[in-house]
Design an enzyme around this catalytic site. Structure first.
Site, PDB file in Angstrom:
ATOM      1  N   CYS A 112       0.847  -1.200   0.000  1.00  0.00           N
ATOM      2  CA  CYS A 112       0.000   0.000   0.000  1.00  0.00           C
ATOM      3  C   CYS A 112       0.880   1.247   0.000  1.00  0.00           C
ATOM      4  O   CYS A 112       1.554   1.526  -0.969  1.00  0.00           O
ATOM      5  CB  CYS A 112      -0.965  -0.059   1.182  1.00  0.00           C
ATOM      6  SG  CYS A 112      -2.327   1.099   1.040  1.00  0.00           S
ATOM      7  N   HIS A 242      -3.484  -5.611   0.911  1.00  0.00           N
ATOM      8  CA  HIS A 242      -2.762  -5.877   2.158  1.00  0.00           C
ATOM      9  C   HIS A 242      -2.698  -7.368   2.504  1.00  0.00           C
ATOM     10  O   HIS A 242      -3.604  -7.878   3.172  1.00  0.00           O
ATOM     11  CB  HIS A 242      -3.470  -5.173   3.313  1.00  0.00           C
ATOM     12  CG  HIS A 242      -3.346  -3.689   3.303  1.00  0.00           C
ATOM     13  ND1 HIS A 242      -2.350  -3.024   3.974  1.00  0.00           N
ATOM     14  CD2 HIS A 242      -4.097  -2.733   2.712  1.00  0.00           C
ATOM     15  CE1 HIS A 242      -2.487  -1.716   3.791  1.00  0.00           C
ATOM     16  NE2 HIS A 242      -3.545  -1.514   3.022  1.00  0.00           N
ATOM     17  N   GLU A 244      -0.862  -8.605   4.747  1.00  0.00           N
ATOM     18  CA  GLU A 244      -0.687  -8.717   6.208  1.00  0.00           C
ATOM     19  C   GLU A 244      -2.019  -8.594   6.940  1.00  0.00           C
ATOM     20  O   GLU A 244      -2.091  -8.819   8.139  1.00  0.00           O
ATOM     21  CB  GLU A 244       0.336  -7.673   6.690  1.00  0.00           C
ATOM     22  CG  GLU A 244      -0.182  -6.273   6.974  1.00  0.00           C
ATOM     23  CD  GLU A 244      -0.544  -5.462   5.727  1.00  0.00           C
ATOM     24  OE1 GLU A 244      -0.590  -6.032   4.620  1.00  0.00           O
ATOM     25  OE2 GLU A 244      -0.795  -4.245   5.881  1.00  0.00           O
TER      26      GLU A 244
END
Lengths: 278, 772
Positions: A112, A242, A244
């Site tokens: 990002c 994302h 994560e």
């Protein structure tokens, strides 16, 4: 406590792999990036840029680390082009160390805002090598708005990118997106073609059935539905969605219907550790 | 005599003395007005008596300080006695702190912090900045408990956004306000990296002149790291951290304690602070780090009243006083008068107290984060605050007098004697049209337009989002659920509840309903309600009918919370929500927190599969007062839904038991628009139809069965092979109404058969169409 049950057969002890998670004010996805590395079995550390440049106590050297992550967020507020300020600070105070790090083909991931930073640093797309000035930019989304929504990505890579080695080619994964500036545009007409020829396109946005699709499945209007790219050597990955945020199967948007053992994002971090263990 | 003649310079500091001893009543009022103190004549006389006993005249900075400390916003002078009576008394063994935010036990090692407050007046003047700084303020309240913020919650009330009527002068269009407020929340919340997880939108003509912007926050903290909001004792140092102090946000609290006027924008623009999330984000890191390392004795945020409030409160709560070097405060601009520095509400500032030996290490940590930190005061063993300006004393006041403030028992109008209004049943179109119109009413319609602009996934711990169902369907959730600790399966659920229309018709029932609704939302996802926090938005308490509404509403909510064993460890009162067009609807906004023992058992509201059984839990009564049906079609009067607390508790226990057994597939609470809207929303979320019959719901008419908003109800989806188990748990509290599946929502006996697609369009499009 190991969260996601990991089996290791490689020579290098993954716990010895040091990952620098670099942050400044406004970086705000560092905790989950840290958790992701930890879950993949390696040894992450949250490091403020001031520690690497000697402007704070607990001095660190970039050289000490085996991998580098630029997490998501709004570094320095992103009141100018997203990622531009963080990148300018890195360039002016850490330029040489960064170049050495990239050229040693150590893994670097930008998620990002981290992707935006890598582009501003000229480390991506770097089709003709690291560029002094950015050759691409992440434009404001076509909707003109911040878009927080689940996105599906198809792995395009031919195994070049070291962060996707554990994801089969053509597989569709779900990583959520949350950004206002994610439309990848290059500085020339052949931008996409060259990325493709070079095998630099890692992920494209698709719909839940795995087919190319426009908004909202492509949340920003990126031409060619490009969601993530790597550099020609495959050690630098930048992507808008994302991974994560997709570690815990219970944070997937549809977990109440389709139960999974682990989130799709784990494979990215496992691939990184794997590549360093060999 | 002009008040200028009463003022004279003292010493070499840029400070004036005011001779209030020779002022008559008229002049006292004039002093209060011209200095922007918002104190009444009686309060000014109390001030005069105090300084007579001190044997001197007050300085401008002293009077300003009193104006802040004695504002309704700071000292709750009109609400305190009622809060004590109905709210503060609820005790609970899990309460860990009732500080700037409440802190409740989460598990053996962790606690969660919760608080909600209003930022109404600033947002009515400057929606973007007002909302953004509202977020900033509530984050600080949670951080100063030592807690990491993990969720933001934003219930908002506006005038009709689809109206093209001319607006009164000085009033901004609700569409403009909503757009600005949502942008402000988005840009601040997303930048600091705290997910905006829940919220609500209420639209009514009564909010046109005075919108409501309530902001709530949850945090997580280790039990043994919960921070005090006061110093450790005398001889400690106070360190001011974060942003510089400027002229923004002067007289914010006194502005919040007045009705809005046509001229408010011009006069009070300076009372709105400027937010800077990119100072806040590292400030949070640094504050939490120095707390975690055990370097500080206390922490408090600079909110209303700025330095003038924080220093006195931190010192007095520790049984101390303080000496302040005001000239040490870092400024945004030169030439601020000492009183301006003292009362400025500039954002992104925190005060921490510590012992001398820890100062260096603390300053080092703030330096790493590029955040200013400056020692500005020292605590003393005398309960007075003394302010020095380059060594010269400009302020010296007794802290009990300053922070005590007046307490009022203002006259209020009782509600006991008000006769029930005659019910006026409106003329209604066919039931399909009613349902479609209800789904398209902005109060019900999808809020996806706003929700997708807020990052609800950051921190990677969101288990249930505000939108549920398959990723393309975006059905409405009841409560959001977080997994605050990655190593634990324990979840934290958060929801809001309030029905201002019920409250307007019957404040007592409205207050109760708000608590029940928030609990219903929590239970719908499988969470056990654990605590609530309230933001009480009402009109001018100096008007007996307004104060009466307030008193009745909190009597109701206090009674409900006490019965259900729900503590209210923090809260906020916002009075004076009035404009020349009148008061807002009485709005006791409740944010509720629930605990989920095992997040694998969380339930979402979207229908899960074809051929499952649908049940309605709870009884449906003819209670149309304040209903959406009456609001849309011009009905009036009627019974406002009452709350049967005992039955509610039983139903809650049973439903949670069934969920624990894993036999509930989806569950949704019945509120605005009643059973029909509830069912339609479950179908939209699951992208699947259903077929139900009203026959099992007793003898009332179909309109009541479908659209009454009786409390204490849910619809639940149960697999056919679990029917027996379900019935043995639920007993007579659940009635079978139908089965899932098919392309349409069919209500036998109600005359409704509409494709899910049609319902989705009716529900999904309106706010996108209005807001663009």
């Amino acid at each position: 406590m190991i969260l996601y049950g990991i089996l290791w057969g490689e020579d290098v002890n993954p716990e010895e792999i040091k990952v620098c998670i670099m942050r400044i004010e406004g970086t705000n996805c560092e905790d989950e990036t840290y958790n992701a590395c930890k879950a993949a079995g390696c040894n992450p550390e949250l490091v403020h840029l001031n520690q690497l440049t000697g402007h704070a106590k607990d001095r660190r050297d970039l050289e000490e680390y085996d991998a580098l992550a630029f997490p998501g967020g709004f570094s320095a507020g992103d009141y100018v082009r997203a990622g531009a300020i963080f990148a300018a600070r890195v360039k002016s105070s850490l330029g040489k160390e960064m170049r050495t790090f990239v050229e040693a083909e150590k893994p670097i991931i930008g998620i990002c805002n981290g992707f935006q930073i890598l582009v501003e640093l000229g480390l991506l797309p770097a089709t003709d090598g690291i560029s002094k000035v950015p050759t691409a930019a992440l434009f404001t989304n076509d909707s003109g708005r911040f878009e927080c929504r689940p996105t599906y990505l198809k792995n395009q890579g031919g195994g070049k990118c070291l962060f996707t080695r554990k994801i089969p080619r053509g597989k569709v994964v779900m990583f959520p997106s949350a950004h206002a500036e994610g439309k990848l545009m290059g500085d020339n007409d052949r931008f996409l073609d060259r990325l493709e020829e070079n095998g630099q396109i890692v992920f494209r946005y698709v719909n839940p059935d795995g087919r190319p699709s426009g908004y909202p499945w492509n949340p920003n209007g990126s031409p060619g539905n490009v969601a993530g790219i790597c550099n020609p050597s495959g050690n630098v990955l930048g992507l808008m969605p994302h991974p994560e945020r997709a570690l815990d199967p219970l944070t997937a948007p549809d977990w109440t219907r389709h139960k999974k053992k682990e989130g799709d994002g784990m494979a990215i971090f496992r691939s990184m550790v794997d590549s360093l263990c060999r | 005599m002009a008040i200028d003649d009463l003022m004279s310079r003292v010493g070499s500091a840029p400070v004036w003395e005011i001779d209030i001893h020779s002022a008559d009543d008229g002049q006292l009022m004039k002093i209060s007005q011209e200095m922007g103190l918002s104190l009444s004549v009686d309060e000014m006389k109390m001030v005069r008596d105090y300084f007579a006993s001190e044997g001197r005249k007050p300085t401008d900075i002293e009077l300003q300080s009193i104006g802040q400390a004695w504002s309704e916003h700071c000292c709750y002078k009109s609400s305190k006695i009622y809060l004590k009576e109905f709210v503060f008394a609820i005790d609970h063994p899990d309460i860990i702190s009732r500080g700037d935010a409440g802190v409740m036990l989460f598990d053996e090692d962790y606690a969660y912090a919760l608080r909600i407050e209003s930022h109404n007046h600033p947002s009515a003047i400057e929606p973007y900045g007002g909302a953004a700084t509202g977020i900033g303020g509530i984050l600080r309240d949670v951080v100063c408990m030592g807690a990491q913020p993990i969720a933001l919650v934003d219930p908002l009330c506006f005038g009709p956004i689809d109206s093209d009527k001319d607006l009164p002068p000085g009033v901004k269009h609700p569409r403009y306000l909503m757009s600005g407020v949502v942008s402000g929340i988005r840009d601040y919340g997303n930048r600091v990296g705290v997910p905006t997880l829940s919220g609500a939108f209420y639209f009514d003509e009564k909010y046109t002149g005075n919108c409501l912007v309530n902001v709530g926050c949850l945090g997580i903290v280790k039990r043994d790291e919960v921070c005090n909001n006061f110093a450790g004792g005398p001889g400690e140092l106070l360190i001011l951290c974060g942003g510089r102090t400027g002229r923004d946000g002067i007289h914010g609290v006194t502005f919040a304690s007045l009705e809005l006027q046509e001229s408010s924008e011009e006069e009070s623009r300076g009372a709105v602070q400027l937010g800077d999330p990119i100072t806040k984000e590292p400030l949070i890191h640094a504050c939490l780090e120095v707390n975690r390392l055990g370097l500080i004795t206390g922490m408090k945020d600079l909110g209303g009243g700025g330095l003038s409030c924080v220093i006195g409160e931190m010192a007095l709560a520790a049984g101390c006083g303080a000496v302040v070097d005001l000239d040490k405060v870092p400024l945004k601009e030169e030439d601020l008068a000492p009183w301006e520095i003292w009362v400025s509400e500039s954002q992104e500032r925190m005060m921490i107290s510590t012992t001398e030996d820890k100062v260096e290490e603390i300053l080092e940590i703030f330096k790493t984060w590029d955040i200013l930190a400056t020692v500005v005061a020292r605590t003393t063993d005398e309960k007075r605050t003394v302010v020095l300006w380059h060594g010269e004393k400009i302020f010296d006041m007794d802290l009990h007098f300053l922070t005590g403030g007046p307490v009022y028992c203002r006259p209020y109008q009782g509600f006991e004697s008000i006769p029930e209004k005659r019910e006026n049943i409106p003329k209604l179109p066919d039931t399909s049209t009613i349902l479609l119109n209800m789904l398209s009413d902005p109060n019900v319609a999808s809020k996806e337009w706003a929700i997708r602009q807020y990052d609800h996934d950051v921190r990677a711990s969101t288990v249930l989002r505000p939108l549920v169902g398959p990723p393309y369907s975006n059905g409405p959730g009841d409560a959001s659920v977080l997994r605050p600790l990655p190593n634990s399966i324990r979840g934290l659920a958060v929801a809001v509840g309030c029905n201002p229309w019920f409250t307007s018709e019957d404040p007592y029932k409205g207050g109760m309903s708000a608590v029940e609704e928030v609990c219903r939302n929590l239970v719908a996802v499988g969470a056990r309600p654990h605590s609530i926090t309230d933001c009480l938005n009402f009109g001018n308490p100096e008007r007996p009918e307004r104060l009466g509404e307030f008193r009745e509403a909190i009597r109701g909510l206090g009674e409900a919370a006490a019965f259900l064993g729900l503590p209210i460890p923090s809260g906020n009162v916002s009075f004076y929500n009035e404009s020349p067009q009148g008061a807002v609807l009485p709005t006791p906004m409740i944010m509720g927190v629930g605990i989920v023992d095992d997040i694998h058992r969380c339930i979402s509201s979207d229908l899960k599969g074809v051929g499952n059984l649908l049940y309605v839990v709870g009884d449906t009564e003819k209670e149309m007062g304040g209903s959406l049906l009456y609001r849309i079609y011009g009905g009036a009067g009627g019974r406002v839904p009452s709350v049967d607390l005992e039955a509610f508790k039983r139903k809650t226990d049973r439903l949670l038991q069934a969920m624990k057994e894993g036999i509930v597939l989806s569950c949704h609470d019945c509120s605005d628009g009643g059973l029909a809207v509830c069912l339609a929303e479950m179908c939209i979320g699951g992208d699947m139809g259903a077929s139900i019959s009203l026959a099992s719901m007793g003898k009332t008419d179909p309109i009541t069965k479908m659209f009454s908003e009786s409390n204490g109800r849910w619809i639940a989806e149960v697999p056919p092979d679990k029917e027996e188990k379900w019935q043995s748990i639920m007993g007579k509290d659940a009635r079978f109404i139908g089965i899932t599946g098919g392309p349409t929502v069919m209500i036998h006996g109600g005359g409704i058969d509409l494709p899910v697609k049609t319902l989705r369009r009716a529900w999904g499009d309106p706010i996108w169409d209005i807001m663009g």
